[in-house]
Design a protein around this motif. Structure first.
Motif, mmCIF file in Angstrom:
data_model
loop_
_atom_site.group_PDB
_atom_site.id
_atom_site.type_symbol
_atom_site.label_atom_id
_atom_site.label_comp_id
_atom_site.label_asym_id
_atom_site.label_seq_id
_atom_site.Cartn_x
_atom_site.Cartn_y
_atom_site.Cartn_z
ATOM 1 N N GLY A 175 0.800 -1.217 0.000
ATOM 2 C CA GLY A 175 0.000 0.000 0.000
ATOM 3 C C GLY A 175 0.829 1.260 0.000
ATOM 4 N N THR A 176 2.154 1.132 -0.223
ATOM 5 C CA THR A 176 3.037 2.291 -0.307
ATOM 6 C C THR A 176 3.416 2.519 -1.771
ATOM 7 N N THR A 177 4.155 3.607 -2.017
ATOM 8 C CA THR A 177 4.572 3.926 -3.380
ATOM 9 C C THR A 177 5.442 2.817 -3.972
ATOM 10 N N ASP A 178 6.299 2.237 -3.130
ATOM 11 C CA ASP A 178 7.197 1.188 -3.603
ATOM 12 C C ASP A 178 6.497 -0.153 -3.783
ATOM 13 N N ASN A 179 5.369 -0.328 -3.133
ATOM 14 C CA ASN A 179 4.615 -1.581 -3.242
ATOM 15 C C ASN A 179 3.127 -1.254 -3.218
ATOM 16 N N PRO A 180 2.618 -0.654 -4.296
ATOM 17 C CA PRO A 180 1.219 -0.172 -4.299
ATOM 18 C C PRO A 180 0.219 -1.317 -4.227
ATOM 19 N N PHE A 181 -0.941 -0.975 -3.684
ATOM 20 C CA PHE A 181 -2.039 -1.946 -3.602
ATOM 21 C C PHE A 181 -3.201 -1.461 -4.441
ATOM 22 N N SER A 182 -3.775 -2.362 -5.205
ATOM 23 C CA SER A 182 -4.981 -2.063 -5.972
ATOM 24 C C SER A 182 -6.014 -3.142 -5.675
ATOM 25 N N PRO A 183 -7.213 -2.757 -5.257
ATOM 26 C CA PRO A 183 -8.238 -3.764 -4.967
ATOM 27 C C PRO A 183 -8.780 -4.455 -6.213
ATOM 28 N N MET A 184 -8.515 -3.863 -7.383
ATOM 29 C CA MET A 184 -9.030 -4.431 -8.630
ATOM 30 C C MET A 184 -8.041 -4.145 -9.751
ATOM 31 N N THR A 185 -7.664 -5.167 -10.496
ATOM 32 C CA THR A 185 -6.797 -4.977 -11.654
ATOM 33 C C THR A 185 -7.397 -5.690 -12.858
ATOM 34 N N ILE A 186 -7.129 -5.139 -14.030
ATOM 35 C CA ILE A 186 -7.591 -5.730 -15.280
ATOM 36 C C ILE A 186 -6.368 -6.141 -16.087
ATOM 37 N N ILE A 187 -6.369 -7.381 -16.545
ATOM 38 C CA ILE A 187 -5.308 -7.885 -17.408
ATOM 39 C C ILE A 187 -5.845 -7.907 -18.835
ATOM 40 N N ALA A 188 -5.069 -7.327 -19.751
ATOM 41 C CA ALA A 188 -5.532 -7.204 -21.138
ATOM 42 C C ALA A 188 -4.456 -7.674 -22.117
ATOM 43 N N SER A 189 -4.856 -7.752 -23.381
ATOM 44 C CA SER A 189 -3.975 -8.232 -24.439
ATOM 45 C C SER A 189 -4.015 -7.275 -25.628
ATOM 46 N N VAL A 190 -2.897 -7.243 -26.374
ATOM 47 C CA VAL A 190 -2.859 -6.490 -27.634
ATOM 48 C C VAL A 190 -2.458 -7.414 -28.783
ATOM 49 N N LYS A 191 -2.720 -8.690 -28.631
ATOM 50 C CA LYS A 191 -2.257 -9.670 -29.619
ATOM 51 C C LYS A 191 -3.089 -9.711 -30.902
#
Length: 206
Positions: A175-191
């Motif tokens: 939860g710090t700048t060096d190790n941020p926390f996100s409760p939700m992330t999206i993984i995407a593709s450009v293939k």
């Protein structure tokens, strides 16, 4: 990308807000509790759509607040798998790309979701597409099209994770700048064809 979700909750309206009309006070409490926050397995709440029902107003002993049973609808951001999103390329490194949608920026394209003819130019700190003998760079702040591969929700860090490891200086508190926390992330593709920088497909900003 945006869905309408119905929730029920028992809301606690602070004593200082009890002089307001009930609907106004409950609306303010819903917005304070939910808007711009991630609800696990639901998504990022964009706004309150409407309130369907309010009842109660109970005041418990030793508690000056009023408790209301509420039913309401929220506009929530949670893209479906396979959906194509358009955002701005915010940052990149050799691990992949980060995309900013304007209201949400925890959208990542890892290197394994990039085509084989993409490569990271370490000197410029940018990715490039090797096309017809030329390097087409993925420039920061330009429009980029990506396809959603996964939506992930993460539990709030516990006390140990927030404090970090005192014996390991490289293990920064969560939860710090060096190790941020996100409760939700999206993984995407450009293939796929048509993905990547919008300008490559005649859809960039003029």
């Amino acid at each position: 990308m945006f869905v309408l979700c119905t929730l029920e909750d028992k809301l606690r309206v602070q004593p200082g807000d009890l002089g307001k009309p009930t609907l106004e006070a409950v609306t303010a409490e819903i917005e304070r509790t939910y808007v711009d926050k991630v609800v696990p397995d639901l998504g990022l709440v964009i706004t309150l759509y409407d309130i369907l029902d309010v009842s109660g107003g109970y005041v418990f002993p030793s508690d000056g607040a009023a408790h209301f049973d509420t039913k309401f609808r929220l506009v929530v951001f949670k893209p479906f798998i396979g959906e194509v999103l358009v955002g701005k390329l915010k940052a990149c490194d050799k691990q992949g790309l980060q995309i900013d949608l304007g209201f949400f920026s925890d959208l990542h394209v890892p290197d394994y979701h990039c085509p084989e003819d993409y490569w990271f130019h370490s000197q410029d700190g940018l990715w490039a597409w090797k096309y017809d003998g030329n390097d087409l760079f993925l420039d920061l702040k330009d429009d980029i099209r990506v396809r959603v591969m996964d939506v992930r929700f993460h539990p709030v860090p516990n006390e140990v994770e927030r404090k970090g490891n005192e014996n390991d200086p490289n293990k920064h508190p969560r939860g710090t700048t060096d190790n941020p926390f996100s409760p939700m992330t999206i993984i995407a593709s450009v293939k796929d064809e048509g993905l990547g920088m919008s300008s490559w497909w005649g859809e960039g900003e003029e």
